[in-house]
Design a protein around this motif. Structure first.
Motif, short mmCIF file in Angstrom:
data_model
loop_
_atom_site.label_atom_id
_atom_site.label_comp_id
_atom_site.label_asym_id
_atom_site.label_seq_id
_atom_site.Cartn_x
_atom_site.Cartn_y
_atom_site.Cartn_z
N ASP A 1 0.83 -1.20 0.00
CA ASP A 1 0.00 0.00 0.00
C ASP A 1 0.87 1.26 0.00
O ASP A 1 0.51 2.27 -0.63
CB ASP A 1 -0.93 0.01 1.21
CG ASP A 1 -1.97 1.11 1.10
OD1 ASP A 1 -2.96 0.92 0.36
OD2 ASP A 1 -1.77 2.17 1.72
N MET A 2 2.01 1.21 0.68
CA MET A 2 2.94 2.35 0.65
C MET A 2 3.45 2.57 -0.77
O MET A 2 3.62 3.72 -1.22
CB MET A 2 4.09 2.10 1.63
CG MET A 2 3.66 2.10 3.09
SD MET A 2 4.92 1.46 4.24
CE MET A 2 5.94 2.91 4.43
N PHE A 3 3.68 1.48 -1.48
CA PHE A 3 4.11 1.59 -2.88
C PHE A 3 3.00 2.24 -3.72
O PHE A 3 3.27 3.13 -4.54
CB PHE A 3 4.45 0.20 -3.43
CG PHE A 3 5.04 0.23 -4.81
CD1 PHE A 3 6.41 0.22 -5.00
CD2 PHE A 3 4.23 0.27 -5.94
CE1 PHE A 3 6.98 0.25 -6.27
CE2 PHE A 3 4.77 0.30 -7.22
CZ PHE A 3 6.15 0.30 -7.39
N TYR A 4 1.75 1.80 -3.52
CA TYR A 4 0.63 2.38 -4.26
C TYR A 4 0.48 3.87 -3.95
O TYR A 4 0.18 4.67 -4.83
CB TYR A 4 -0.66 1.64 -3.91
CG TYR A 4 -1.04 0.57 -4.90
CD1 TYR A 4 -2.03 0.79 -5.85
CD2 TYR A 4 -0.40 -0.67 -4.89
CE1 TYR A 4 -2.37 -0.20 -6.77
CE2 TYR A 4 -0.74 -1.65 -5.81
CZ TYR A 4 -1.72 -1.42 -6.74
OH TYR A 4 -2.07 -2.39 -7.65
N LYS A 5 0.66 4.24 -2.69
CA LYS A 5 0.55 5.64 -2.30
C LYS A 5 1.58 6.49 -3.04
O LYS A 5 1.28 7.59 -3.49
CB LYS A 5 0.74 5.78 -0.79
CG LYS A 5 0.79 7.21 -0.27
CD LYS A 5 -0.54 7.92 -0.45
CE LYS A 5 -0.49 9.32 0.14
NZ LYS A 5 -1.77 10.03 -0.01
N LYS A 6 2.79 5.94 -3.14
CA LYS A 6 3.88 6.71 -3.77
C LYS A 6 3.74 6.73 -5.30
O LYS A 6 3.99 7.76 -5.94
CB LYS A 6 5.22 6.08 -3.38
CG LYS A 6 6.44 6.75 -4.00
CD LYS A 6 6.70 8.11 -3.40
CE LYS A 6 7.94 8.75 -4.02
NZ LYS A 6 9.16 7.96 -3.77
N ASN A 7 3.32 5.61 -5.90
CA ASN A 7 3.39 5.48 -7.36
C ASN A 7 2.04 5.41 -8.06
O ASN A 7 1.98 5.51 -9.29
CB ASN A 7 4.21 4.23 -7.72
CG ASN A 7 5.61 4.30 -7.16
OD1 ASN A 7 6.46 5.02 -7.67
ND2 ASN A 7 5.86 3.54 -6.10
#
Length: 574
Positions: A42-48
């Motif tokens: 989810d942190m990846f989705y937030k960033k990208n």
């Protein structure tokens, strides 16, 4: 701005060990792996704002970085279960071997058309993998409730996630919301954000450094038969008046209050060695009257008593705590309030040497005076001691602080102490700064919500008046903490208490010494009607708060509060 303290983070870590009923079994590791992977995704989705393609080196490295941020203890150690033992990593926290190389990602690469839900065991999958690509689905991330089922676990996770973040801390739940909005997507953040506070929070001026020993001490917390807490043996909480220093101490000592293991004293200018340790004092005793032959005199069949003056050793806080610590395997706390108001060198005397500890025990024992040693030996013979009967400690011939004796103190930085603490004394203590913040009520788990009579928010008033004090003094020492004035059971600070506590302090300790024309123009004015019925503006002083009968004039208090709330250091008021 401050960081969560080591004590708070270790408490959160220990709470997270309850993610599984038995954190030592393999299932606990798998449970934490599922949590760390969905958080990282989810942190990846937030960033990208897209799926994570593990076939791409950059995506793979970024995903590992997020996993690391969740479970790393330091640069070389990470946790697989929020328990122990810790694992050593070379940068990937086992993502390579457990997830990419031999786990679900590799399986998806071997079957490129297959959609794999992770984790595969049970029905609580959290995301999908296809041909090495990680996909987030809202209907699946909702299963996070299966893994983090309670608000207290969500709160512990949030504290752990914020372990390296500098926080303003107006309200810890607001801080969590703000940080989570930066870490996670809004959908996922709403699922893992706590709504209540589970345990007391404390802060430090620097990020906490947590070691493997700190983690092991949380669970392997016995040395022999003695329980050892992972806290400094000598600790001073310091900060402005009313910040909750005593409250912070009590949040730790409270579980031991009912076991008679907490001893308190307050230092003041007249404190000395005898009031801290003890001394011989005259005491009244009733003794049976004896005749010349030495027989007890009786009257109507009853023994006759008389009051006599005798001298006995009367122990004080240090001696009571010292003896108790050698008689129990439980933690014992000696709490010293206002430590800087006394002459520490005089009060501690040769006990000063005991504060040097090695393996949490005094490195340099000392010999007590005869009276103290005799009293200690008497108490050990009567009530027992964990030290051997033939030891110098049991005999009272040697003083040595045991590992379960914690000496904690509070220090008000605004006090103009007559007895500055020297550097040799200071270095033998750990120091914990308590910043001015809106504290958490440990009974309700929510931030305090006090108001001044008339419905002015107490916290908003404090932020305004502290900005004024900061401008006048260029220091935080004279500012007011949340507990500077206590509210009643309804959370209201009445005007009479407000004037007696807050206004009196401001006039005598701030405005009289640090008065500045621009501040006075803004704050010290009030409107009144003169004898001719003309409305005028006068200069406010402390006596204006009271009428001729000595009662507080509510209108004047309201005007002062209004002046404070409207004050702007950049814009002069007309």
């Amino acid at each position: 701005m401050a960081y969560l303290s080591k004590e708070t983070l270790l408490a959160a870590y220990k709470k997270l060990s309850n993610l599984s009923e038995n954190p030592s079994v393999q299932g606990a590791t798998q449970r934490v792996s599922a949590i760390r992977y969905i958080l990282a995704l989810d942190m990846f989705y937030k960033k990208n704002n897209r799926e994570c393609n593990t076939r791409e080196t950059a995506d793979k490295a970024e995903f590992v970085k997020y996993v690391n941020s969740i479970v790393a203890i330091d640069d070389t150690l990470y946790t697989t279960n929020f328990y122990y033992p810790l694992s050593v990593h070379q940068g990937d926290c086992s993502v390579g071997s457990n997830f990419y190389s031999v786990g679900a990602v590799r399986e998806s690469l071997a079957n490129a058309s297959m959609v794999i839900q992770y984790p595969r065991r049970g029905s609580a999958s959290l995301f999908e993998i296809k041909n090495g690509v990680l996909f987030e689905r809202y209907d699946l991330i909702a299963n996070i409730h299966t893994y983090i089922p309670t608000d207290e676990l969500k709160f512990a996770l949030a504290l752990w996630m914020l372990r390296r973040v500098e926080l303003p801390f107006d309200d810890i739940i607001i801080d969590i919301n703000n940080c989570y909005s930066e870490f996670f997507t809004s959908n996922f953040a709403s699922l893992i954000t706590p709504h209540t506070v589970d345990f007391p929070i404390s802060f430090d001026s620097t990020p906490a450094r947590i070691s493997a020993d700190d983690i092991y001490a949380l669970f392997e917390n016995k040395k022999g038969n003695t329980i050892i807490l992972d806290f400094p043996r000598q600790l001073i909480y310091f900060g402005a008046p009313g910040t909750g220093k005593s409250y912070a101490v009590k949040s730790v000592t409270e579980p031991y209050e009912n076991t008679d293991n907490v001893f308190r004293t307050t230092f003041h200018p007249d404190s000395d060695y005898s009031t801290f340790v003890g001394s011989y004092k005259p005491t009244k005793e009733k003794r049976p009257v004896r005749n010349v032959a030495g027989d007890i005199v009786k009257q109507n069949g009853q023994e006759v008593f008389e009051e006599t003056i005798t001298y006995n050793f009367i122990p004080q806080a240090f001696t009571k705590a010292y003896i108790r610590a050698w008689q129990t395997d439980q933690p014992v706390f000696l709490v010293i309030e206002e430590i800087n108001r006394g002459n520490c060198a005089q009060i501690f005397g040769d006990l000063f040497q005991l504060l040097d500890r090695k393996n949490n025990i005094s490195e340099y024992p000392i010999k007590p005076d005869h009276d103290l040693g005799t009293y200690i030996n008497e108490q050990f013979r009567k009530h027992g001691c964990v030290a051997p009967d033939d030891s110098a400690i049991f005999k009272g011939e040697e003083l040595c602080l045991p590992a379960n004796l914690y000496i904690w103190a509070t220090m008000n930085t605004s006090d103009q102490s007559l007895f500055p603490i020297d550097s040799a004394f200071k270095r033998r203590w750990e120091w914990r700064y308590i910043k001015i913040a809106k504290p958490i009520d440990k009974e309700t788990g929510k931030p305090f919500d006090w108001h001044i009579e008339g419905d002015t928010d107490w916290w908003q008033f404090l932020k305004k008046i502290n900005a004024i004090i900061s401008k006048m003094t260029n220091s935080a020492d004279k500012q007011l903490g949340y507990f500077f004035a206590k509210a009643d059971d309804a959370g209201e600070i009445k005007y009479d208490r407000f004037v007696a506590k807050v206004c009196f302090y401001l006039w005598n300790d701030i405005f009289k010494t640090y008065a500045m024309d621009d501040v006075e123009t803004d704050l010290f004015k009030f409107k009144y009607t003169d004898e001719n019925g003309q409305e005028k503006v006068g200069k406010l002083n402390f006596t204006e708060f009271f009428d001729e009968n000595g009662k507080v004039v509510s209108g004047i208090v309201q005007q002062f509060i209004e002046n404070v709330m409207k004050w702007n250091e950049n814009t002069k008021q007309e």
